[in-house]
Design an enzyme around this catalytic site. Sequence first.
Site, PDB file in Angstrom:
ATOM      1  N   CYS A  55      -0.200  -7.611 -11.931  1.00 21.58           N
ATOM      2  CA  CYS A  55       0.961  -7.483 -11.043  1.00 21.58           C
ATOM      3  C   CYS A  55       0.682  -6.490  -9.925  1.00 21.58           C
ATOM      4  O   CYS A  55       0.776  -5.273 -10.125  1.00 21.58           O
ATOM      5  CB  CYS A  55       2.182  -7.048 -11.852  1.00 21.58           C
ATOM      6  SG  CYS A  55       3.652  -6.791 -10.854  1.00 21.58           S
ATOM      7  N   CYS A  93       3.680  -4.335  -8.953  1.00 18.29           N
ATOM      8  CA  CYS A  93       3.931  -3.236  -9.891  1.00 18.29           C
ATOM      9  C   CYS A  93       2.957  -2.075  -9.698  1.00 18.29           C
ATOM     10  O   CYS A  93       3.347  -0.905  -9.780  1.00 18.29           O
ATOM     11  CB  CYS A  93       3.813  -3.735 -11.327  1.00 18.29           C
ATOM     12  SG  CYS A  93       4.731  -5.224 -11.711  1.00 18.29           S
ATOM     13  N   ASP A  94       1.684  -2.390  -9.461  1.00 16.20           N
ATOM     14  CA  ASP A  94       0.636  -1.368  -9.567  1.00 16.20           C
ATOM     15  C   ASP A  94      -0.109  -1.032  -8.277  1.00 16.20           C
ATOM     16  O   ASP A  94      -0.974  -0.151  -8.284  1.00 16.20           O
ATOM     17  CB  ASP A  94      -0.397  -1.823 -10.612  1.00 16.20           C
ATOM     18  CG  ASP A  94       0.214  -1.970 -11.999  1.00 16.20           C
ATOM     19  OD1 ASP A  94       1.195  -1.267 -12.281  1.00 16.20           O
ATOM     20  OD2 ASP A  94      -0.289  -2.793 -12.786  1.00 16.20           O
TER      21      ASP A  94
END
Length: 307
Positions: free
Chosen positions: A133, A136-137
């Site tokens: 992701c 997300c990261d």
Amino acid sequence: MERYDVIIIGAGPAGLSAALYSARSKLSTLYIEKLSTGGQAATTDEIENYPGFAHGISGPELTAQMEEQAKRFGAKKLLAEVKGIELSGADRIVKTTKGDFIAKVVIIASGAAPKLLGCPGELEFRARGVSYCATCDAAFYEGANVMVVGGGDSAVEEACYLTKFANKVTLVHRRDTLRATKVLQERAFANEKLEILWNTVVEEIIGTDVVEKVRLKNVVTAEVFEREIDGIFIYVGLKPNTEFVKGLVNMDEQGYIITDENMRTNIPGIYAAGDVRQKLLRQVVTAAADGAIAAYHAEKYIEECTG
């Protein structure tokens, strides 16, 4: 056990759309999600092809609005993992980690999860340099050197997104052409921070405490070589979340649920919607449409059973 007219499994666009249409039809509605709202859509930085948003909208923002809309009409949410569905006469019993719930109709909208690459080091370094992701990261890789594996829309889109943070992004694809849409390919080719390694596969992810490098292989020349990286993002397809209904509803060889155009499965009173079902196009807009269709026909099914 609590009783509902409709229980929806999953809170991605399909599940939330189904919850909205069901609750708005004055049916008692429960939707169950084991993680966070939004499904795969919530991991997308920007959605440009959902009608009504001329300048795009982020996945988390769009799905948060969907959930708020469903709740406004009375849909209830339960955070739990569904373990299975049992049939008891006209009742469908949904078994979860927080108890059992009874419904007249169940709509399965459990979506799909990222497939694993399957190479040595992938599981060992998960969350320590291996990610699925970018939304997300990505912020963890400011000024870093990262790699993306895949050649479809998600891989190319997230590779471009990562160039906002990383110093360099390398896209690794096992073929000599990308499967992504032309508009995404054009963006990738025009991005100076993005390099593409064609005809290449990842053989091993290597590191000590965190990812430090990868071992790669050119599938045409058989050359094996290594690249130092700080992180690797894997986008090699999806696997449907259908283990909990295996043996209950009909599925294809990949595990996707087979439905008709009205989202009905082979079991009366059980419907499927969104990425979890067998279909050609998996997009937010098609998932939302599936959810609406499933809820509409669920209402008709309940009317027939009680009328």
